[in-house]
Design a protein around this motif. Sequence first.
Motif, mmCIF file in Angstrom:
data_model
loop_
_atom_site.group_PDB
_atom_site.id
_atom_site.type_symbol
_atom_site.label_atom_id
_atom_site.label_comp_id
_atom_site.label_asym_id
_atom_site.label_seq_id
_atom_site.Cartn_x
_atom_site.Cartn_y
_atom_site.Cartn_z
ATOM 1 N N SER A 85 -17.511 -43.565 -62.859
ATOM 2 C CA SER A 85 -16.857 -43.014 -61.654
ATOM 3 C C SER A 85 -17.336 -43.387 -60.167
ATOM 4 O O SER A 85 -16.439 -43.333 -59.802
ATOM 5 C CB SER A 85 -17.330 -41.354 -62.368
ATOM 6 O OG SER A 85 -18.257 -41.252 -61.838
ATOM 7 N N SER A 125 -16.868 -46.312 -60.029
ATOM 8 C CA SER A 125 -17.215 -47.498 -59.651
ATOM 9 C C SER A 125 -16.036 -48.101 -57.953
ATOM 10 O O SER A 125 -16.126 -48.956 -57.691
ATOM 11 C CB SER A 125 -16.581 -48.681 -60.741
ATOM 12 O OG SER A 125 -15.248 -47.724 -61.379
ATOM 13 N N GLY A 126 -15.393 -47.178 -58.026
ATOM 14 C CA GLY A 126 -13.956 -46.909 -57.186
ATOM 15 C C GLY A 126 -14.718 -47.057 -55.670
ATOM 16 O O GLY A 126 -14.479 -48.173 -54.766
ATOM 17 N N TRP A 127 -15.548 -46.523 -55.445
ATOM 18 C CA TRP A 127 -17.112 -46.377 -54.311
ATOM 19 C C TRP A 127 -17.433 -48.218 -54.340
ATOM 20 O O TRP A 127 -17.247 -48.427 -53.294
ATOM 21 C CB TRP A 127 -17.992 -44.878 -54.168
ATOM 22 C CG TRP A 127 -18.733 -45.473 -52.605
ATOM 23 C CD1 TRP A 127 -18.357 -45.138 -51.836
ATOM 24 C CD2 TRP A 127 -19.868 -45.726 -53.090
ATOM 25 N NE1 TRP A 127 -19.825 -45.576 -51.347
ATOM 26 C CE2 TRP A 127 -20.699 -45.615 -51.958
ATOM 27 C CE3 TRP A 127 -20.819 -46.205 -54.442
ATOM 28 C CZ2 TRP A 127 -22.235 -45.898 -51.323
ATOM 29 C CZ3 TRP A 127 -22.379 -46.508 -53.865
ATOM 30 C CH2 TRP A 127 -22.445 -46.725 -52.410
ATOM 31 N N GLY A 149 -16.626 -50.554 -55.594
ATOM 32 C CA GLY A 149 -15.759 -51.736 -55.881
ATOM 33 C C GLY A 149 -15.815 -52.489 -53.984
ATOM 34 O O GLY A 149 -14.837 -53.005 -53.924
ATOM 35 N N SER A 150 -15.239 -50.937 -53.382
ATOM 36 C CA SER A 150 -15.022 -50.841 -52.064
ATOM 37 C C SER A 150 -15.809 -51.529 -51.050
ATOM 38 O O SER A 150 -15.372 -52.010 -50.675
ATOM 39 C CB SER A 150 -14.794 -49.036 -51.635
ATOM 40 O OG SER A 150 -16.038 -48.851 -50.934
ATOM 41 N N GLN A 153 -22.565 -54.946 -54.194
ATOM 42 C CA GLN A 153 -22.577 -54.336 -54.888
ATOM 43 C C GLN A 153 -23.680 -54.491 -56.229
ATOM 44 O O GLN A 153 -23.271 -53.955 -56.843
ATOM 45 C CB GLN A 153 -20.929 -55.072 -55.749
ATOM 46 C CG GLN A 153 -19.601 -54.430 -54.906
ATOM 47 C CD GLN A 153 -18.922 -55.131 -55.851
ATOM 48 O OE1 GLN A 153 -18.057 -55.554 -56.468
ATOM 49 N NE2 GLN A 153 -17.408 -54.911 -54.597
#
Length: 80
Positions: free
Chosen positions: A35, A37-39, A41-42, A48
């Motif tokens: 959950s 991963s969006g943050w 991934g940015s 990362q």
Amino acid sequence: MTIDPRHHHQPSWRKPVGMLAIVGLILAWAVMVGSLSGWIGSLPVWAQVPVYVVLGVVWIWLLPLKQLMRWMETGIWQKY
């Protein structure tokens, strides 16, 4: 050769319950990290990698796996 009935070992119900608990804890941790991963991934790629490494190692300390495995074997749930 006969088997001595005094040495017959009954399997404990704690082992399958403990295994299911371990799988459940790992699954919950994977969903939580997924959950994020969006943050994550940015972030730049160089940032990362350490985030995923830290998240991959931290769960060992956060989840009570050692205590759970001790309980599976002995039936005792306490931290020494």
